[in-house]
Design an enzyme around this catalytic site. Structure first.
Site, PDB file in Angstrom:
ATOM      1  N   GLY A   1     -71.045 -10.591 -21.424  1.00  0.00           N
ATOM      2  CA  GLY A   1     -72.288 -11.156 -20.894  1.00  0.00           C
ATOM      3  C   GLY A   1     -72.805 -10.242 -19.801  1.00  0.00           C
ATOM      4  O   GLY A   1     -73.846  -9.616 -19.918  1.00  0.00           O
TER       5      GLY A   1
ATOM      6  N   GLU B   1     -78.957 -14.992 -16.853  1.00  0.00           N
ATOM      7  CA  GLU B   1     -79.694 -13.782 -16.440  1.00  0.00           C
ATOM      8  C   GLU B   1     -79.045 -13.074 -15.260  1.00  0.00           C
ATOM      9  O   GLU B   1     -79.724 -12.584 -14.351  1.00  0.00           O
ATOM     10  CB  GLU B   1     -81.160 -14.137 -16.188  1.00  0.00           C
ATOM     11  CG  GLU B   1     -81.846 -14.318 -17.531  1.00  0.00           C
ATOM     12  CD  GLU B   1     -83.244 -14.829 -17.478  1.00  0.00           C
ATOM     13  OE1 GLU B   1     -84.032 -14.224 -16.751  1.00  0.00           O
ATOM     14  OE2 GLU B   1     -83.532 -15.802 -18.179  1.00  0.00           O
TER      15      GLU B   1
ATOM     16  N   ARG C   1     -80.846 -46.629   1.610  1.00  0.00           N
ATOM     17  CA  ARG C   1     -79.435 -47.036   1.737  1.00  0.00           C
ATOM     18  C   ARG C   1     -79.076 -47.263   3.207  1.00  0.00           C
ATOM     19  O   ARG C   1     -79.355 -46.423   4.058  1.00  0.00           O
ATOM     20  CB  ARG C   1     -78.546 -45.918   1.156  1.00  0.00           C
ATOM     21  CG  ARG C   1     -77.079 -46.186   1.210  1.00  0.00           C
ATOM     22  CD  ARG C   1     -76.696 -47.254   0.222  1.00  0.00           C
ATOM     23  NE  ARG C   1     -75.260 -47.454   0.144  1.00  0.00           N
ATOM     24  CZ  ARG C   1     -74.698 -48.418  -0.590  1.00  0.00           C
ATOM     25  NH1 ARG C   1     -75.463 -49.242  -1.309  1.00  0.00           N
ATOM     26  NH2 ARG C   1     -73.392 -48.544  -0.614  1.00  0.00           N
TER      27      ARG C   1
HETATM   28  C1  LIG Z   1     -76.432 -22.366 -21.056  1.00  0.00           C
HETATM   29  C2  LIG Z   1     -76.484 -20.876 -21.155  1.00  0.00           C
HETATM   30  C3  LIG Z   1     -77.589 -20.268 -21.724  1.00  0.00           C
HETATM   31  C4  LIG Z   1     -77.622 -18.873 -21.895  1.00  0.00           C
HETATM   32  N1  LIG Z   1     -78.694 -18.300 -22.538  1.00  0.00           N
HETATM   33  C5  LIG Z   1     -78.644 -16.986 -22.838  1.00  0.00           C
HETATM   34  C6  LIG Z   1     -79.677 -16.376 -23.627  1.00  0.00           C
HETATM   35  O1  LIG Z   1     -80.673 -17.018 -23.997  1.00  0.00           O
HETATM   36  N2  LIG Z   1     -79.541 -15.074 -23.988  1.00  0.00           N
HETATM   37  C7  LIG Z   1     -78.471 -14.324 -23.597  1.00  0.00           C
HETATM   38  O2  LIG Z   1     -78.410 -13.145 -23.944  1.00  0.00           O
HETATM   39  N3  LIG Z   1     -77.498 -14.856 -22.834  1.00  0.00           N
HETATM   40  C8  LIG Z   1     -77.556 -16.157 -22.436  1.00  0.00           C
HETATM   41  N4  LIG Z   1     -76.568 -16.723 -21.689  1.00  0.00           N
HETATM   42  C9  LIG Z   1     -75.408 -15.911 -21.329  1.00  0.00           C
HETATM   43  C10 LIG Z   1     -75.380 -15.507 -19.866  1.00  0.00           C
HETATM   44  O3  LIG Z   1     -76.365 -14.549 -19.616  1.00  0.00           O
HETATM   45  C11 LIG Z   1     -73.950 -15.008 -19.562  1.00  0.00           C
HETATM   46  O4  LIG Z   1     -73.086 -16.124 -19.640  1.00  0.00           O
HETATM   47  C12 LIG Z   1     -73.867 -14.359 -18.209  1.00  0.00           C
HETATM   48  O5  LIG Z   1     -74.557 -13.139 -18.189  1.00  0.00           O
HETATM   49  C13 LIG Z   1     -72.402 -14.102 -17.800  1.00  0.00           C
HETATM   50  O6  LIG Z   1     -71.715 -13.475 -18.817  1.00  0.00           O
HETATM   51  P1  LIG Z   1     -70.288 -14.026 -19.315  1.00  0.00           P
HETATM   52  O7  LIG Z   1     -70.442 -15.489 -19.539  1.00  0.00           O
HETATM   53  O8  LIG Z   1     -69.842 -13.203 -20.442  1.00  0.00           O
HETATM   54  O9  LIG Z   1     -69.338 -13.829 -18.087  1.00  0.00           O
HETATM   55  P2  LIG Z   1     -68.514 -12.489 -17.757  1.00  0.00           P
HETATM   56  O10 LIG Z   1     -69.412 -11.322 -17.798  1.00  0.00           O
HETATM   57  O11 LIG Z   1     -67.304 -12.463 -18.608  1.00  0.00           O
HETATM   58  O12 LIG Z   1     -68.107 -12.769 -16.260  1.00  0.00           O
HETATM   59  C14 LIG Z   1     -67.065 -13.686 -15.908  1.00  0.00           C
HETATM   60  C15 LIG Z   1     -66.965 -13.725 -14.378  1.00  0.00           C
HETATM   61  O13 LIG Z   1     -66.647 -12.403 -13.882  1.00  0.00           O
HETATM   62  C16 LIG Z   1     -67.647 -11.992 -12.957  1.00  0.00           C
HETATM   63  N5  LIG Z   1     -67.855 -10.565 -13.109  1.00  0.00           N
HETATM   64  C17 LIG Z   1     -68.124  -9.875 -14.252  1.00  0.00           C
HETATM   65  N6  LIG Z   1     -68.225  -8.565 -14.003  1.00  0.00           N
HETATM   66  C18 LIG Z   1     -68.018  -8.403 -12.661  1.00  0.00           C
HETATM   67  C19 LIG Z   1     -68.003  -7.296 -11.783  1.00  0.00           C
HETATM   68  N7  LIG Z   1     -68.236  -6.060 -12.211  1.00  0.00           N
HETATM   69  N8  LIG Z   1     -67.730  -7.513 -10.467  1.00  0.00           N
HETATM   70  C20 LIG Z   1     -67.507  -8.763  -9.992  1.00  0.00           C
HETATM   71  N9  LIG Z   1     -67.512  -9.856 -10.788  1.00  0.00           N
HETATM   72  C21 LIG Z   1     -67.762  -9.678 -12.098  1.00  0.00           C
HETATM   73  C22 LIG Z   1     -68.883 -12.795 -13.324  1.00  0.00           C
HETATM   74  O14 LIG Z   1     -69.772 -12.888 -12.223  1.00  0.00           O
HETATM   75  C23 LIG Z   1     -68.263 -14.130 -13.692  1.00  0.00           C
HETATM   76  O15 LIG Z   1     -67.962 -14.847 -12.508  1.00  0.00           O
HETATM   77  C24 LIG Z   1     -76.548 -18.092 -21.446  1.00  0.00           C
HETATM   78  C25 LIG Z   1     -75.453 -18.710 -20.820  1.00  0.00           C
HETATM   79  C26 LIG Z   1     -75.421 -20.075 -20.666  1.00  0.00           C
HETATM   80  C27 LIG Z   1     -74.218 -20.723 -20.019  1.00  0.00           C
END
Ligand SMILES: Cc1cc2nc3c(=O)[nH]c(=O)nc-3n(C[C@H](O)[C@H](O)[C@H](O)COP(=O)(O)OP(=O)(O)OC[C@H]3O[C@@H](n4cnc5c(N)ncnc54)[C@H](O)[C@@H]3O)c2cc1C
Length: 403
Positions: free
Chosen positions: A135, A383, A288
Protein backbone atom coordinates in the site's frame (compact mmCIF):
# COMPACT_ATOMS: atom_id res chain seq x y z
CA UNK A 1 -17.79 42.90 10.16
CA UNK A 2 -16.58 39.46 9.26
CA UNK A 3 -13.53 38.20 11.09
CA UNK A 4 -12.98 35.45 8.50
CA UNK A 5 -9.44 35.13 7.24
CA UNK A 6 -8.82 35.06 3.49
CA UNK A 7 -8.47 31.27 3.70
CA UNK A 8 -12.02 30.77 4.94
CA UNK A 9 -13.64 33.62 3.01
CA UNK A 10 -16.22 32.37 0.56
CA UNK A 11 -17.42 33.92 -2.67
CA UNK A 12 -21.19 34.28 -3.11
CA UNK A 13 -21.13 31.19 -5.33
CA UNK A 14 -19.21 29.18 -2.72
CA UNK A 15 -21.60 30.31 0.01
CA UNK A 16 -24.61 29.24 -2.04
CA UNK A 17 -23.14 25.83 -2.89
CA UNK A 18 -22.01 25.13 0.67
CA UNK A 19 -25.43 26.08 2.05
CA UNK A 20 -27.09 23.80 -0.48
CA UNK A 21 -24.79 20.87 0.38
CA UNK A 22 -25.17 21.48 4.12
CA UNK A 23 -28.94 21.37 3.78
CA UNK A 24 -28.64 18.20 1.68
CA UNK A 25 -26.46 16.64 4.41
CA UNK A 26 -28.89 17.67 7.18
CA UNK A 27 -32.00 16.51 5.37
CA UNK A 28 -30.89 13.54 3.31
CA UNK A 29 -27.57 12.16 4.52
CA UNK A 30 -27.58 12.37 8.33
CA UNK A 31 -31.11 11.00 8.86
CA UNK A 32 -30.44 8.04 6.53
CA UNK A 33 -26.80 7.21 7.31
CA UNK A 34 -27.68 4.94 10.24
CA UNK A 35 -29.78 2.70 7.98
CA UNK A 36 -27.20 2.36 5.20
CA UNK A 37 -24.34 1.98 7.67
CA UNK A 38 -26.20 -0.74 9.60
CA UNK A 39 -27.08 -2.67 6.45
CA UNK A 40 -23.75 -1.87 4.74
CA UNK A 41 -25.87 -1.00 1.73
CA UNK A 42 -25.02 1.36 -1.13
CA UNK A 43 -27.09 4.54 -0.60
CA UNK A 44 -28.47 4.71 -4.14
CA UNK A 45 -31.30 7.22 -3.43
CA UNK A 46 -28.78 9.65 -1.89
CA UNK A 47 -26.39 9.15 -4.81
CA UNK A 48 -29.22 9.76 -7.28
CA UNK A 49 -29.88 13.12 -5.64
CA UNK A 50 -26.17 13.91 -5.77
CA UNK A 51 -26.30 13.31 -9.53
CA UNK A 52 -29.22 15.73 -9.79
CA UNK A 53 -27.29 18.33 -7.79
CA UNK A 54 -24.34 17.95 -10.19
CA UNK A 55 -21.97 16.85 -7.44
CA UNK A 56 -20.13 14.36 -9.67
CA UNK A 57 -19.02 17.15 -11.99
CA UNK A 58 -17.96 19.86 -9.56
CA UNK A 59 -14.40 20.19 -10.88
CA UNK A 60 -15.03 19.02 -14.45
CA UNK A 61 -14.84 21.96 -16.91
CA UNK A 62 -18.13 23.34 -18.24
CA UNK A 63 -17.21 22.41 -21.81
CA UNK A 64 -17.44 18.75 -20.72
CA UNK A 65 -20.70 19.28 -18.85
CA UNK A 66 -19.37 19.94 -15.34
CA UNK A 67 -19.49 22.98 -13.07
CA UNK A 68 -15.85 23.94 -13.67
CA UNK A 69 -15.19 24.86 -10.03
CA UNK A 70 -11.79 24.92 -8.35
CA UNK A 71 -10.19 22.65 -5.74
CA UNK A 72 -10.97 25.14 -2.95
CA UNK A 73 -14.70 25.00 -3.65
CA UNK A 74 -14.48 21.24 -3.96
CA UNK A 75 -12.78 21.02 -0.55
CA UNK A 76 -15.58 23.12 0.97
CA UNK A 77 -18.19 20.78 -0.54
CA UNK A 78 -16.33 17.68 0.68
CA UNK A 79 -16.26 19.08 4.21
CA UNK A 80 -20.04 19.44 4.14
CA UNK A 81 -20.63 15.97 2.67
CA UNK A 82 -18.25 14.39 5.20
CA UNK A 83 -19.96 16.19 8.05
CA UNK A 84 -22.95 14.14 6.91
CA UNK A 85 -21.17 10.81 6.38
CA UNK A 86 -17.67 10.15 5.07
CA UNK A 87 -18.89 7.22 2.97
CA UNK A 88 -20.79 9.72 0.82
CA UNK A 89 -17.63 11.70 0.18
CA UNK A 90 -15.91 8.34 -0.57
CA UNK A 91 -18.38 7.78 -3.41
CA UNK A 92 -17.23 10.99 -5.11
CA UNK A 93 -13.59 10.95 -3.99
CA UNK A 94 -12.09 8.39 -6.40
CA UNK A 95 -14.33 9.81 -9.14
CA UNK A 96 -12.86 13.25 -8.51
CA UNK A 97 -9.31 11.83 -8.70
CA UNK A 98 -10.15 10.06 -11.97
CA UNK A 99 -11.54 13.24 -13.51
CA UNK A 100 -8.47 15.17 -12.33
CA UNK A 101 -6.23 12.59 -14.07
CA UNK A 102 -8.20 12.91 -17.31
CA UNK A 103 -8.20 16.72 -17.22
CA UNK A 104 -4.48 16.94 -16.50
CA UNK A 105 -3.03 14.03 -18.47
CA UNK A 106 -5.77 12.59 -20.72
CA UNK A 107 -5.84 12.99 -24.49
CA UNK A 108 -8.64 15.10 -25.94
CA UNK A 109 -10.28 11.89 -27.19
CA UNK A 110 -10.16 10.36 -23.71
CA UNK A 111 -11.67 13.51 -22.20
CA UNK A 112 -14.45 13.62 -24.79
CA UNK A 113 -15.15 9.94 -24.29
CA UNK A 114 -15.41 9.90 -20.50
CA UNK A 115 -15.77 13.36 -18.92
CA UNK A 116 -19.32 14.28 -20.09
CA UNK A 117 -20.73 11.04 -18.67
CA UNK A 118 -18.61 11.39 -15.53
CA UNK A 119 -19.89 14.95 -15.00
CA UNK A 120 -23.48 13.71 -14.77
CA UNK A 121 -22.53 10.71 -12.62
CA UNK A 122 -23.83 8.34 -15.32
CA UNK A 123 -20.50 6.56 -15.03
CA UNK A 124 -18.29 6.64 -11.93
CA UNK A 125 -14.56 6.13 -11.54
CA UNK A 126 -12.33 4.19 -9.12
CA UNK A 127 -8.62 4.59 -8.46
CA UNK A 128 -6.37 1.61 -7.87
CA UNK A 129 -2.81 1.52 -6.59
CA UNK A 130 -2.85 -0.84 -3.60
CA UNK A 131 -2.30 -4.60 -3.84
CA UNK A 132 -2.54 -7.40 -1.26
CA UNK A 133 1.16 -7.09 -0.49
CA UNK A 134 1.60 -3.34 -0.72
CA UNK A 135 0.00 0.00 0.00
CA UNK A 136 2.61 2.50 1.15
CA UNK A 137 5.34 1.10 -1.09
CA UNK A 138 3.66 1.89 -4.41
CA UNK A 139 6.85 1.23 -6.38
CA UNK A 140 6.57 -2.45 -5.44
CA UNK A 141 3.45 -2.93 -7.61
CA UNK A 142 3.36 -6.39 -9.17
CA UNK A 143 0.27 -6.27 -11.37
CA UNK A 144 1.65 -6.11 -14.89
CA UNK A 145 0.66 -5.35 -18.46
CA UNK A 146 2.26 -6.63 -21.64
CA UNK A 147 1.59 -5.51 -25.19
CA UNK A 148 -0.14 -8.25 -27.19
CA UNK A 149 -1.36 -8.40 -30.77
CA UNK A 150 -4.21 -6.17 -31.91
CA UNK A 151 -3.24 -2.90 -30.23
CA UNK A 152 -3.98 -4.08 -26.73
CA UNK A 153 -2.24 -4.71 -23.43
CA UNK A 154 -2.95 -7.80 -21.37
CA UNK A 155 -3.21 -7.07 -17.65
CA UNK A 156 -2.55 -9.73 -15.01
CA UNK A 157 -2.46 -9.41 -11.26
CA UNK A 158 -4.48 -8.52 -8.21
CA UNK A 159 -5.44 -5.19 -6.70
CA UNK A 160 -6.71 -4.55 -3.18
CA UNK A 161 -8.86 -2.02 -1.36
CA UNK A 162 -10.46 -0.45 -4.41
CA UNK A 163 -13.11 1.98 -3.20
CA UNK A 164 -16.08 1.92 -5.61
CA UNK A 165 -14.51 -1.24 -7.06
CA UNK A 166 -17.80 -2.92 -8.01
CA UNK A 167 -20.12 -0.10 -9.04
CA UNK A 168 -17.62 1.98 -11.01
CA UNK A 169 -17.42 1.81 -14.80
CA UNK A 170 -13.78 2.97 -15.03
CA UNK A 171 -10.78 2.08 -12.93
CA UNK A 172 -7.63 4.19 -13.16
CA UNK A 173 -5.21 1.40 -12.40
CA UNK A 174 -1.43 1.61 -12.01
CA UNK A 175 0.47 -1.42 -13.31
CA UNK A 176 4.00 -2.39 -14.18
CA UNK A 177 4.82 -2.22 -17.90
CA UNK A 178 8.62 -2.36 -17.76
CA UNK A 179 9.90 -4.87 -15.19
CA UNK A 180 13.52 -3.91 -15.87
CA UNK A 181 13.09 -0.16 -15.28
CA UNK A 182 15.54 1.38 -12.85
CA UNK A 183 14.35 3.27 -10.85
CA UNK A 184 11.26 1.09 -10.62
CA UNK A 185 8.76 3.93 -10.86
CA UNK A 186 9.81 4.64 -14.46
CA UNK A 187 8.30 1.32 -15.53
CA UNK A 188 4.68 1.94 -14.56
CA UNK A 189 1.64 2.94 -16.58
CA UNK A 190 -1.86 4.11 -15.71
CA UNK A 191 -4.56 2.32 -17.67
CA UNK A 192 -8.18 3.40 -17.83
CA UNK A 193 -9.71 -0.05 -17.39
CA UNK A 194 -13.34 -0.12 -18.45
CA UNK A 195 -15.91 -2.54 -17.11
CA UNK A 196 -19.61 -3.02 -16.60
CA UNK A 197 -20.70 -1.49 -13.28
CA UNK A 198 -22.08 -3.94 -10.74
CA UNK A 199 -20.86 -7.02 -12.65
CA UNK A 200 -18.60 -9.31 -10.63
CA UNK A 201 -17.31 -11.40 -13.51
CA UNK A 202 -16.41 -9.56 -16.68
CA UNK A 203 -17.43 -11.08 -20.03
CA UNK A 204 -16.95 -10.10 -23.68
CA UNK A 205 -14.69 -7.05 -23.95
CA UNK A 206 -14.32 -7.14 -20.16
CA UNK A 207 -13.39 -10.82 -19.83
CA UNK A 208 -10.59 -11.39 -17.36
CA UNK A 209 -11.61 -8.49 -15.11
CA UNK A 210 -13.32 -9.81 -11.98
CA UNK A 211 -14.48 -8.16 -8.76
CA UNK A 212 -14.56 -10.48 -5.71
CA UNK A 213 -17.17 -9.86 -2.96
CA UNK A 214 -16.71 -6.60 -1.08
CA UNK A 215 -14.35 -6.49 1.90
CA UNK A 216 -16.11 -6.41 5.30
CA UNK A 217 -14.93 -3.34 7.22
CA UNK A 218 -14.97 -1.71 10.65
CA UNK A 219 -16.66 1.43 9.30
CA UNK A 220 -16.85 3.40 6.05
CA UNK A 221 -19.79 1.19 5.14
CA UNK A 222 -22.21 1.67 2.28
CA UNK A 223 -19.44 2.40 -0.21
CA UNK A 224 -17.85 -0.84 -1.36
CA UNK A 225 -14.12 -1.58 -1.12
CA UNK A 226 -13.08 -4.56 -3.19
CA UNK A 227 -10.23 -6.51 -4.65
CA UNK A 228 -9.85 -6.58 -8.43
CA UNK A 229 -8.56 -9.63 -10.22
CA UNK A 230 -7.03 -9.21 -13.66
CA UNK A 231 -6.52 -12.50 -15.46
CA UNK A 232 -5.71 -11.88 -19.09
CA UNK A 233 -7.89 -8.73 -19.27
CA UNK A 234 -7.25 -6.91 -22.55
CA UNK A 235 -7.11 -3.17 -22.31
CA UNK A 236 -6.85 -1.24 -25.59
CA UNK A 237 -3.61 0.75 -25.97
CA UNK A 238 -5.75 3.84 -26.54
CA UNK A 239 -6.83 3.54 -22.88
CA UNK A 240 -3.35 4.31 -21.59
CA UNK A 241 -3.79 7.62 -19.75
CA UNK A 242 -2.44 10.30 -22.09
CA UNK A 243 -2.16 7.86 -25.01
CA UNK A 244 0.46 5.18 -25.63
CA UNK A 245 3.20 7.48 -26.83
CA UNK A 246 2.97 10.05 -24.04
CA UNK A 247 1.60 7.86 -21.26
CA UNK A 248 3.52 4.57 -21.41
CA UNK A 249 5.72 4.25 -18.30
CA UNK A 250 4.58 7.67 -17.02
CA UNK A 251 1.89 6.37 -14.68
CA UNK A 252 3.71 6.72 -11.38
CA UNK A 253 4.24 10.46 -11.61
CA UNK A 254 0.68 10.96 -12.92
CA UNK A 255 -0.76 9.07 -9.97
CA UNK A 256 1.47 10.87 -7.44
CA UNK A 257 0.31 14.20 -8.86
CA UNK A 258 -3.30 13.10 -8.39
CA UNK A 259 -2.58 12.01 -4.82
CA UNK A 260 -1.64 15.59 -4.00
CA UNK A 261 -5.16 16.81 -4.73
CA UNK A 262 -6.41 13.60 -3.12
CA UNK A 263 -4.69 14.65 0.09
CA UNK A 264 -6.51 17.97 0.16
CA UNK A 265 -9.68 15.99 -0.33
CA UNK A 266 -8.92 13.64 2.60
CA UNK A 267 -8.01 16.65 4.75
CA UNK A 268 -11.43 18.17 4.00
CA UNK A 269 -13.02 14.89 5.04
CA UNK A 270 -11.13 15.03 8.34
CA UNK A 271 -12.44 18.55 8.96
CA UNK A 272 -16.01 17.47 8.14
CA UNK A 273 -16.10 14.47 10.46
CA UNK A 274 -14.40 16.46 13.24
CA UNK A 275 -16.94 19.26 12.87
CA UNK A 276 -19.83 16.81 13.22
CA UNK A 277 -18.20 15.19 16.28
CA UNK A 278 -17.92 18.64 17.87
CA UNK A 279 -21.56 19.51 17.11
CA UNK A 280 -22.71 16.25 18.70
CA UNK A 281 -20.49 16.85 21.74
CA UNK A 282 -21.72 20.43 22.19
CA UNK A 283 -25.33 19.30 22.11
CA UNK A 284 -24.88 16.30 24.41
CA UNK A 285 -22.76 18.23 26.92
CA UNK A 286 -25.58 20.72 27.44
CA UNK A 287 -28.23 18.03 27.83
CA UNK A 288 -26.51 15.52 30.11
CA UNK A 289 -26.37 16.37 33.79
CA UNK A 290 -24.04 15.01 36.46
CA UNK A 291 -23.48 16.26 40.00
CA UNK A 292 -26.42 18.62 39.69
CA UNK A 293 -25.45 20.48 36.53
CA UNK A 294 -25.00 20.00 32.77
CA UNK A 295 -21.64 18.34 32.08
CA UNK A 296 -20.85 21.33 29.83
CA UNK A 297 -20.38 23.29 33.06
CA UNK A 298 -17.54 21.03 34.21
CA UNK A 299 -14.23 22.58 33.27
CA UNK A 300 -12.80 19.24 32.11
CA UNK A 301 -15.55 18.97 29.48
CA UNK A 302 -15.10 22.59 28.40
CA UNK A 303 -11.40 21.93 27.88
CA UNK A 304 -12.23 19.02 25.60
CA UNK A 305 -14.63 21.18 23.58
CA UNK A 306 -12.02 23.93 23.41
CA UNK A 307 -9.31 21.59 22.15
CA UNK A 308 -11.62 20.10 19.55
CA UNK A 309 -12.77 23.48 18.23
CA UNK A 310 -9.21 24.84 18.14
CA UNK A 311 -7.87 21.87 16.21
CA UNK A 312 -10.79 21.97 13.77
CA UNK A 313 -10.16 25.63 13.06
CA UNK A 314 -6.48 24.97 12.40
CA UNK A 315 -7.24 21.92 10.24
CA UNK A 316 -9.75 23.87 8.15
CA UNK A 317 -7.29 26.73 7.62
CA UNK A 318 -4.54 24.33 6.59
CA UNK A 319 -6.85 22.49 4.19
CA UNK A 320 -8.07 25.64 2.49
CA UNK A 321 -4.55 27.05 2.31
CA UNK A 322 -3.31 23.91 0.51
CA UNK A 323 -6.31 24.02 -1.84
CA UNK A 324 -5.86 27.71 -2.62
CA UNK A 325 -2.15 27.25 -3.30
CA UNK A 326 -2.89 24.43 -5.73
CA UNK A 327 -5.58 26.55 -7.44
CA UNK A 328 -3.08 29.41 -7.76
CA UNK A 329 -0.64 27.04 -9.49
CA UNK A 330 1.86 27.12 -6.62
CA UNK A 331 3.73 24.05 -5.46
CA UNK A 332 1.83 22.70 -2.50
CA UNK A 333 2.97 19.12 -1.81
CA UNK A 334 4.29 20.17 1.59
CA UNK A 335 1.13 22.04 2.55
CA UNK A 336 -1.15 19.28 1.21
CA UNK A 337 0.78 16.67 3.18
CA UNK A 338 0.63 18.74 6.36
CA UNK A 339 -3.09 19.39 5.90
CA UNK A 340 -3.80 15.70 5.33
CA UNK A 341 -1.78 14.66 8.37
CA UNK A 342 -3.21 17.26 10.73
CA UNK A 343 -6.83 17.15 9.58
CA UNK A 344 -7.08 13.34 9.59
CA UNK A 345 -5.54 13.19 13.07
CA UNK A 346 -7.96 15.96 14.11
CA UNK A 347 -10.86 13.90 12.82
CA UNK A 348 -9.71 10.94 14.87
CA UNK A 349 -9.01 13.05 17.97
CA UNK A 350 -12.39 14.77 17.85
CA UNK A 351 -14.49 11.63 17.43
CA UNK A 352 -12.72 10.07 20.40
CA UNK A 353 -13.20 13.17 22.56
CA UNK A 354 -16.83 13.38 21.54
CA UNK A 355 -17.30 9.68 22.35
CA UNK A 356 -15.81 10.25 25.80
CA UNK A 357 -18.17 13.20 26.36
CA UNK A 358 -21.09 10.91 25.46
CA UNK A 359 -20.00 8.49 28.22
CA UNK A 360 -21.65 5.04 27.97
CA UNK A 361 -24.17 6.28 25.39
CA UNK A 362 -21.33 6.99 23.00
CA UNK A 363 -20.74 3.25 22.89
CA UNK A 364 -24.35 2.59 21.93
CA UNK A 365 -25.59 2.30 18.37
CA UNK A 366 -28.41 4.65 19.37
CA UNK A 367 -26.01 7.58 19.10
CA UNK A 368 -24.46 8.92 15.89
CA UNK A 369 -21.01 9.27 17.45
CA UNK A 370 -20.66 5.47 17.49
CA UNK A 371 -20.62 5.46 13.67
CA UNK A 372 -18.21 8.39 13.47
CA UNK A 373 -15.88 6.55 15.84
CA UNK A 374 -15.76 3.57 13.45
CA UNK A 375 -15.47 5.77 10.35
CA UNK A 376 -12.70 8.17 11.34
CA UNK A 377 -9.67 5.79 11.44
CA UNK A 378 -9.90 5.28 7.67
CA UNK A 379 -8.67 8.83 7.19
CA UNK A 380 -5.45 7.97 9.05
CA UNK A 381 -4.77 5.23 6.47
CA UNK A 382 -6.20 6.11 3.02
CA UNK A 383 -4.07 8.05 0.50
CA UNK A 384 -0.99 7.69 2.63
CA UNK A 385 -0.86 6.83 6.33
CA UNK A 386 0.18 9.41 8.91
CA UNK A 387 3.67 7.87 8.94
CA UNK A 388 3.92 8.23 5.16
CA UNK A 389 2.67 11.85 5.38
CA UNK A 390 5.46 12.60 7.85
CA UNK A 391 7.96 11.07 5.40
CA UNK A 392 6.58 13.24 2.57
CA UNK A 393 6.63 16.36 4.75
CA UNK A 394 10.18 15.69 5.94
CA UNK A 395 11.43 15.10 2.39
CA UNK A 396 9.74 18.22 1.03
CA UNK A 397 11.08 20.33 3.89
CA UNK A 398 14.62 19.23 3.12
CA UNK A 399 14.13 19.96 -0.59
CA UNK A 400 12.67 23.40 0.09
CA UNK A 401 15.26 24.41 2.68
CA UNK A 402 18.35 22.76 1.21
CA UNK A 403 21.49 23.80 3.10
C1 LIG B 1 -11.34 1.42 3.50
C2 LIG B 1 -10.13 1.60 2.64
C3 LIG B 1 -10.27 2.11 1.36
C4 LIG B 1 -9.16 2.21 0.51
N1 LIG B 1 -9.34 2.64 -0.79
C5 LIG B 1 -8.30 2.58 -1.64
C6 LIG B 1 -8.47 2.89 -3.03
O1 LIG B 1 -9.56 3.29 -3.47
N2 LIG B 1 -7.42 2.72 -3.88
C7 LIG B 1 -6.20 2.30 -3.44
O2 LIG B 1 -5.28 2.18 -4.25
N3 LIG B 1 -5.99 2.03 -2.14
C8 LIG B 1 -7.00 2.16 -1.22
N4 LIG B 1 -6.82 1.86 0.09
C9 LIG B 1 -5.51 1.36 0.52
C10 LIG B 1 -4.71 2.37 1.32
O3 LIG B 1 -4.25 3.38 0.48
C11 LIG B 1 -3.57 1.59 2.02
O4 LIG B 1 -4.17 0.75 2.99
C12 LIG B 1 -2.57 2.52 2.65
O5 LIG B 1 -1.83 3.20 1.67
C13 LIG B 1 -1.59 1.75 3.56
O6 LIG B 1 -1.07 0.65 2.91
P1 LIG B 1 -1.07 -0.80 3.60
O7 LIG B 1 -2.45 -1.03 4.12
O8 LIG B 1 -0.53 -1.77 2.64
O9 LIG B 1 -0.12 -0.65 4.83
P2 LIG B 1 1.48 -0.85 4.79
O10 LIG B 1 2.06 -0.06 3.69
O11 LIG B 1 1.76 -2.30 4.83
O12 LIG B 1 1.88 -0.19 6.16
C14 LIG B 1 1.66 -0.84 7.42
C15 LIG B 1 2.14 0.10 8.53
O13 LIG B 1 3.55 0.38 8.35
C16 LIG B 1 3.75 1.78 8.25
N5 LIG B 1 4.82 2.02 7.30
C17 LIG B 1 4.94 1.55 6.03
N6 LIG B 1 6.08 1.97 5.47
C18 LIG B 1 6.72 2.73 6.40
C19 LIG B 1 7.93 3.46 6.44
N7 LIG B 1 8.75 3.51 5.39
N8 LIG B 1 8.27 4.10 7.58
C20 LIG B 1 7.46 4.09 8.67
N9 LIG B 1 6.29 3.42 8.69
C21 LIG B 1 5.92 2.75 7.58
C22 LIG B 1 2.42 2.34 7.76
O14 LIG B 1 2.29 3.71 8.09
C23 LIG B 1 1.45 1.46 8.53
O15 LIG B 1 1.34 1.93 9.86
C24 LIG B 1 -7.89 1.82 0.97
C25 LIG B 1 -7.75 1.36 2.29
C26 LIG B 1 -8.84 1.25 3.11
C27 LIG B 1 -8.67 0.71 4.52
Amino acid sequence: MSLATPYTDKTDEQKAICEMVRQFADEQIIPNAEHYDGADEFPEPIVEQMRELGLFGVTIPEEYGGMGLDLTTYAMIVEELSRGWISISGIVNTHFIGSYLLMKFGTEEQRQKFLPRMATGEIRAAFSLSEPELGSDVQAIKTSAKRVDGDAYEINGQKMWVTNGLLSSLVFVLVRTDPTADPRHRGMTCFIAEKEPGVAQGTGAYAGFDVPPKIRKLGYKGVESTELVFDGYRCPAENILGGEEAGLNRGFSQMMDALEVGRVNVAARGVGIAQRALELALRYAQERRTFGKPIAEHQAIQFKLADMATQIDAARLMTLRAARMKDAGERSELEAGMAKLFASETGHFCVEESLRIHGGYGYSKEYEIERLYRDAPLLLIGEGTSEIQRMVIGRKLLQRYKA
